[in-house]
Design a protein around this motif. Structure first.
Motif, PDB file in Angstrom:
ATOM      1  N   PHE A  29       9.455   4.380 -33.803  1.00 39.25           N
ATOM      2  CA  PHE A  29      10.876   4.721 -33.720  1.00 39.25           C
ATOM      3  C   PHE A  29      11.108   6.230 -33.858  1.00 39.25           C
ATOM      4  N   GLY A  30      10.111   6.937 -34.377  1.00 43.71           N
ATOM      5  CA  GLY A  30      10.199   8.398 -34.423  1.00 43.71           C
ATOM      6  C   GLY A  30      10.309   9.010 -33.031  1.00 43.71           C
ATOM      7  N   ILE A  31       9.760   8.315 -32.045  1.00 40.77           N
ATOM      8  CA  ILE A  31       9.895   8.802 -30.659  1.00 40.77           C
ATOM      9  C   ILE A  31      11.374   8.838 -30.275  1.00 40.77           C
ATOM     10  N   GLY A  32      12.120   7.845 -30.762  1.00 38.58           N
ATOM     11  CA  GLY A  32      13.561   7.805 -30.470  1.00 38.58           C
ATOM     12  C   GLY A  32      14.292   8.971 -31.111  1.00 38.58           C
ATOM     13  N   ILE A  33      13.918   9.282 -32.360  1.00 38.84           N
ATOM     14  CA  ILE A  33      14.567  10.418 -33.038  1.00 38.84           C
ATOM     15  C   ILE A  33      14.256  11.715 -32.294  1.00 38.84           C
ATOM     16  N   GLU A  34      12.997  11.884 -31.913  1.00 37.10           N
ATOM     17  CA  GLU A  34      12.611  13.103 -31.185  1.00 37.10           C
ATOM     18  C   GLU A  34      13.411  13.221 -29.882  1.00 37.10           C
ATOM     19  N   THR A  35      13.549  12.098 -29.184  1.00 33.57           N
ATOM     20  CA  THR A  35      14.288  12.098 -27.913  1.00 33.57           C
ATOM     21  C   THR A  35      15.746  12.491 -28.131  1.00 33.57           C
ATOM     22  N   LEU A  36      16.375  11.861 -29.115  1.00 27.02           N
ATOM     23  CA  LEU A  36      17.793  12.148 -29.372  1.00 27.02           C
ATOM     24  C   LEU A  36      17.996  13.592 -29.834  1.00 27.02           C
ATOM     25  N   MET A  37      17.056  14.103 -30.623  1.00 28.85           N
ATOM     26  CA  MET A  37      17.180  15.499 -31.083  1.00 28.85           C
ATOM     27  C   MET A  37      17.126  16.463 -29.896  1.00 28.85           C
ATOM     28  N   LEU A  38      16.222  16.201 -28.966  1.00 33.62           N
ATOM     29  CA  LEU A  38      16.133  17.058 -27.775  1.00 33.62           C
ATOM     30  C   LEU A  38      17.430  16.982 -26.968  1.00 33.62           C
ATOM     31  N   GLU A  39      17.944  15.770 -26.809  1.00 29.84           N
ATOM     32  CA  GLU A  39      19.168  15.598 -26.012  1.00 29.84           C
ATOM     33  C   GLU A  39      20.361  16.296 -26.667  1.00 29.84           C
ATOM     34  N   LYS A  40      20.451  16.161 -27.983  1.00 30.54           N
ATOM     35  CA  LYS A  40      21.578  16.795 -28.669  1.00 30.54           C
ATOM     36  C   LYS A  40      21.459  18.327 -28.625  1.00 30.54           C
ATOM     37  N   LYS A  41      20.227  18.796 -28.695  1.00 29.61           N
ATOM     38  CA  LYS A  41      20.000  20.246 -28.592  1.00 29.61           C
ATOM     39  C   LYS A  41      20.488  20.760 -27.231  1.00 29.61           C
ATOM     40  N   PHE A  42      20.145  20.023 -26.175  1.00 29.86           N
ATOM     41  CA  PHE A  42      20.565  20.419 -24.825  1.00 29.86           C
ATOM     42  C   PHE A  42      22.095  20.439 -24.749  1.00 29.86           C
ATOM     43  N   ASN A  43      22.715  19.366 -25.247  1.00 22.21           N
ATOM     44  CA  ASN A  43      24.176  19.274 -25.138  1.00 22.21           C
ATOM     45  C   ASN A  43      24.887  20.353 -25.947  1.00 22.21           C
ATOM     46  N   ARG A  44      24.362  20.640 -27.140  1.00 23.99           N
ATOM     47  CA  ARG A  44      24.985  21.714 -27.940  1.00 23.99           C
ATOM     48  C   ARG A  44      24.948  23.025 -27.171  1.00 23.99           C
ATOM     49  N   ALA A  45      23.805  23.315 -26.566  1.00 23.20           N
ATOM     50  CA  ALA A  45      23.679  24.567 -25.806  1.00 23.20           C
ATOM     51  C   ALA A  45      24.554  24.545 -24.554  1.00 23.20           C
ATOM     52  N   ALA A  46      24.873  23.337 -24.071  1.00 20.54           N
ATOM     53  CA  ALA A  46      25.768  23.223 -22.904  1.00 20.54           C
ATOM     54  C   ALA A  46      27.229  23.355 -23.309  1.00 20.54           C
ATOM     55  N   GLY A  47      27.498  23.377 -24.628  1.00 21.86           N
ATOM     56  CA  GLY A  47      28.870  23.597 -25.090  1.00 21.86           C
ATOM     57  C   GLY A  47      29.524  22.397 -25.751  1.00 21.86           C
ATOM     58  N   PHE A  48      28.782  21.302 -25.933  1.00 18.26           N
ATOM     59  CA  PHE A  48      29.377  20.127 -26.581  1.00 18.26           C
ATOM     60  C   PHE A  48      29.491  20.353 -28.086  1.00 18.26           C
ATOM     61  N   THR A  49      30.562  19.810 -28.681  1.00 20.61           N
ATOM     62  CA  THR A  49      30.749  19.871 -30.133  1.00 20.61           C
ATOM     63  C   THR A  49      31.057  18.459 -30.645  1.00 20.61           C
ATOM     64  N   ALA A  50      31.252  18.355 -31.960  1.00 17.33           N
ATOM     65  CA  ALA A  50      31.560  17.047 -32.562  1.00 17.33           C
ATOM     66  C   ALA A  50      32.821  16.441 -31.957  1.00 17.33           C
ATOM     67  N   LYS A  51      33.716  17.284 -31.469  1.00 17.14           N
ATOM     68  CA  LYS A  51      34.968  16.766 -30.881  1.00 17.14           C
ATOM     69  C   LYS A  51      34.703  15.930 -29.629  1.00 17.14           C
ATOM     70  N   ASP A 103      36.847  10.652 -37.913  1.00 16.58           N
ATOM     71  CA  ASP A 103      35.920  11.678 -37.429  1.00 16.58           C
ATOM     72  C   ASP A 103      34.751  11.839 -38.398  1.00 16.58           C
ATOM     73  N   GLU A 104      35.057  11.751 -39.701  1.00 13.30           N
ATOM     74  CA  GLU A 104      33.997  11.924 -40.711  1.00 13.30           C
ATOM     75  C   GLU A 104      32.974  10.791 -40.605  1.00 13.30           C
ATOM     76  N   GLU A 105      33.463   9.588 -40.363  1.00 15.76           N
ATOM     77  CA  GLU A 105      32.528   8.457 -40.238  1.00 15.76           C
ATOM     78  C   GLU A 105      31.653   8.613 -38.998  1.00 15.76           C
ATOM     79  N   LEU A 106      32.253   9.030 -37.894  1.00 14.91           N
ATOM     80  CA  LEU A 106      31.459   9.205 -36.672  1.00 14.91           C
ATOM     81  C   LEU A 106      30.456  10.355 -36.824  1.00 14.91           C
ATOM     82  N   ALA A 107      30.836  11.345 -37.627  1.00  9.40           N
ATOM     83  CA  ALA A 107      29.932  12.497 -37.814  1.00  9.40           C
ATOM     84  C   ALA A 107      28.660  12.113 -38.568  1.00  9.40           C
ATOM     85  N   GLN A 108      28.677  10.933 -39.212  1.00  5.68           N
ATOM     86  CA  GLN A 108      27.473  10.493 -39.944  1.00  5.68           C
ATOM     87  C   GLN A 108      26.403   9.929 -39.014  1.00  5.68           C
TER      88      GLN A 108
END
Ligand code: SF4
Length: 571
Positions: free
Chosen positions: A516-538, A562-567
């Protein structure tokens, strides 16, 4: 030795090399994320020369592991503006794996409107062929022409006219193992238009007589683990019986009852047409007309959830007719005619558009009063407008959000610009948490979870969504979601067989945490890409109407703060 092929479309260069070691212990979605984060500027124009289109096979491709030959394709999405991976069965992955090609990276774009086909030849060598004569062809006609040249046993991944025209709802279609027709879709995020922007109409894989050698740390132990997992699948009632008999349509009885099934543009009402579009009618139509259920969309799949759906005269109409299509174009548009839905699906597969995005788009057109809910002929006419390229058809081709805004609709069911699939988040709350927070936008591959309307255990739903998103992101590295049901349902020990297979394939110690660590690694990469593309918690939010409007069927709203989703996925 596994290989990587790079195609540079501005100069027609084709290069093949050994696959770098760092790419070996990721597959499919994870490999797409790895290459995109390393090689693509997240702020690039999705249809520009800086974007890359990645075709990736799974970690266990070519080994015979059940459903291990699934194909993923990804890029920066023109629909969401973020990272996108879509995956599909079909025969493409199995044939590519026989050549030991795990990764194809398509770069840059031609300087003119030329169209090309990439051929992986029977001798294993890739060749880029000019193919202007195929421009504008629908996927069904294209595949027939390609078979006439390369033989009946080929696999094809191609775009229809929608991808060539830059429609943000366009797909890449893949030839189905059971029928040979291009009825399997890499559907979401508009990746067909990225392929179109690169002038690539199709990739053809010719069969090879000899299977390329696969490396194993311990081949005997791998065979034992694979056999053990096959036994798990054969003992699980969902994967060995229900899905084989009814396919993904088996889910409709549950979602129709709980209110998770989207009805009349995600109104939250109870569907009144379940008898007309449900699993039993579907099954009856198939068997009365000489169609088939129990079809393997990719070679060797033991679950066989695919189907062949014939028209009233017993002639082939479509295959791989799925829950999501019926949920979105059927229940969500209140169209009570399975044959009409099958005709629309056939048109969509041929033209190359996503039936989930399409159903949601037609739903907002109905909400705007452009046509009435339940108007199947009108819905088909709208698809024809997209094919004809009328002004409104081209707007529809940009997806649900663009169409809803154009029509002034307030209730537009999208997250990160992508339409929700077949689950109303008020009545399947854990799933709704996933739709809100996934880096993929609202996507049926995020992972559905329990959590019905009256469920007040919000922390439980948040935790469950995170767990399922991680598990599905991991599974998306090596097999079809449906083959993973035993991992998250009754046979929790089944993950031990997956870990054993990984250890026998790659060596080293593997356990549940590492899988399941493969899943965490995948999601971390995807979130990194999206943050750099300009996505935020909103951006990790559902449309406001799901919070404001109670479902008339259950009284539920989507009540997560919003706080619950941020978890969820806090990395
Ligand atoms: S379970 Fe269904 S979708 Fe998955 S590979 Fe098998 S036939 Fe295809």
């Amino acid at each position: 030795m596994e290989k990587i092929v790079r195609i540079t479309m501005n100069n027609g260069t084709v290069a093949m090399d050994g696959l770098p070691d760092i790419y070996k212990t990721l597959g499919n979605r994870g490999l797409v994320a790895k290459v995109l984060t390393e090689e693509v500027d997240p702020t690039c124009d999705p249809l520009g020369e800086g974007n890359k289109l990645i075709f990736a096979l799974g970690m266990l491709a070519g080994t015979g592991f059940p459903t291990g030959n699934r194909l993923s394709v990804g890029a920066k999405s023109p629909l969401t503006g973020g990272i996108k991976e879509a995956n599909s069965g079909g025969n493409f992955g199995a044939l590519l794996a026989r050549h030991a090609i795990k990764l194809i990276v398509v770069e840059n774009k031609p300087g003119d409107d030329s169209s090309y086909v990439l051929v992986i030849q029977a001798n294993g060598l890739p060749k880029l062929v000019k193919a202007d004569a195929y421009a504008g062809l629908g996927s069904y006609a294209l595949v027939e022409k390609l078979k006439a040249i390369h033989g009946d046993k080929i696999a094809v991944a191609c775009i229809g006219p929608a991808g060539e025209r830059g429609y943000a709802n366009s797909t890449i279609q893949v030839t189905d193992n059971a029928t040979g027709h291009p009825s399997r879709a890499l559907a979401r995020g508009g990746i067909g238009s990225v392929m179109g922007s690169k002038g690539l109409k199709a990739i053809v894989v010719e069969p090879t007589k000899t299977r390329a050698e696969i490396d194993y740390a311990d081949k005997e132990k791998f065979s034992q683990a694979m056999k053990a997992y096959m036994e798990v699948l054969s003992r699980n009632g969902v994967t060995s019986r229900a899905m084989t008999l009814f396919g993904t349509m088996v889910g409709m009885a549950v979602t129709g009852k709980t209110g998770a099934l989207p009805v009349r543009n995600f109104s939250g009402e109870r569907s009144t047409i379940l008898n007309d579009i449900g699993a039993h009618k579907f099954h009856q139509n198939i068997y009365q007309r000489g169609g088939k259920t129990g079809q393997a969309c990719q070679p060797g799949c033991p679950i066989k959830c695919s189907n062949i759906y014939n028209d009233k005269d017993g002639n082939y109409l479509t295959s791989g007719f799925e829950y999501e299509t019926v949920a979105l174009i059927g229940a969500n548009c209140d169209i009570a005619d399975l044959d009409q839905l099958a005709r629309i699906e056939r048109m969509s597969d041929d033209f190359g558009i996503d039936t989930i995005e399409l159903g949601a788009t037609i739903g907002v057109c109905m909400e705007a009063g452009k046509l009435a809910f339940g108007d199947g002929q009108g819905a088909q006419a709208l698809v024809q407008e997209m094919i004809d390229g009328t002004e409104f058809g081209r707007i529809m081709g940009q997806g649900t959000l663009a169409t809803g805004k154009f029509l002034g609709v307030k209730r537009i069911p999208t997250v990160k610009g992508q339409a929700l699939p077949g689950y109303d988040p008020r009545n399947s709350k854990g799933t709704g948490v996933g739709f809100a927070t996934s880096p993929m936008g609202a996507d049926h591959t995020v992972g559905t979870t329990s959590g019905a309307a009256g469920d007040s255990n919000k922390i439980g739903r948040v935790q469950m969504s995170q767990k399922v998103q991680i598990a599905y992101a991991a599974v998306d590295n090596f097999m079809c979601h449906f083959a993973s049901f035993p991992l998250t349902s009754t046979h929790k020990y089944a993950v031990g067989h997956i870990a054993a297979a990984m250890a026998a394939k790659f060596g080293g110690e593997w356990d549940e945490q590492k899988v399941f660590g493969i899943g965490i690694e995948t999601l971390m990469l995807e979130k990194k890409f999206n943050r750099a593309a300009g996505f935020t918690a909103k951006d990790d939010r559902l449309p406001q109407f799901f919070y404001d409007e109670a479902s008339p069927m259950t009284g539920a709203t989507f009540d997560f703060t919003d706080e619950e989703l941020a978890q969820v996925l806090p990395f």
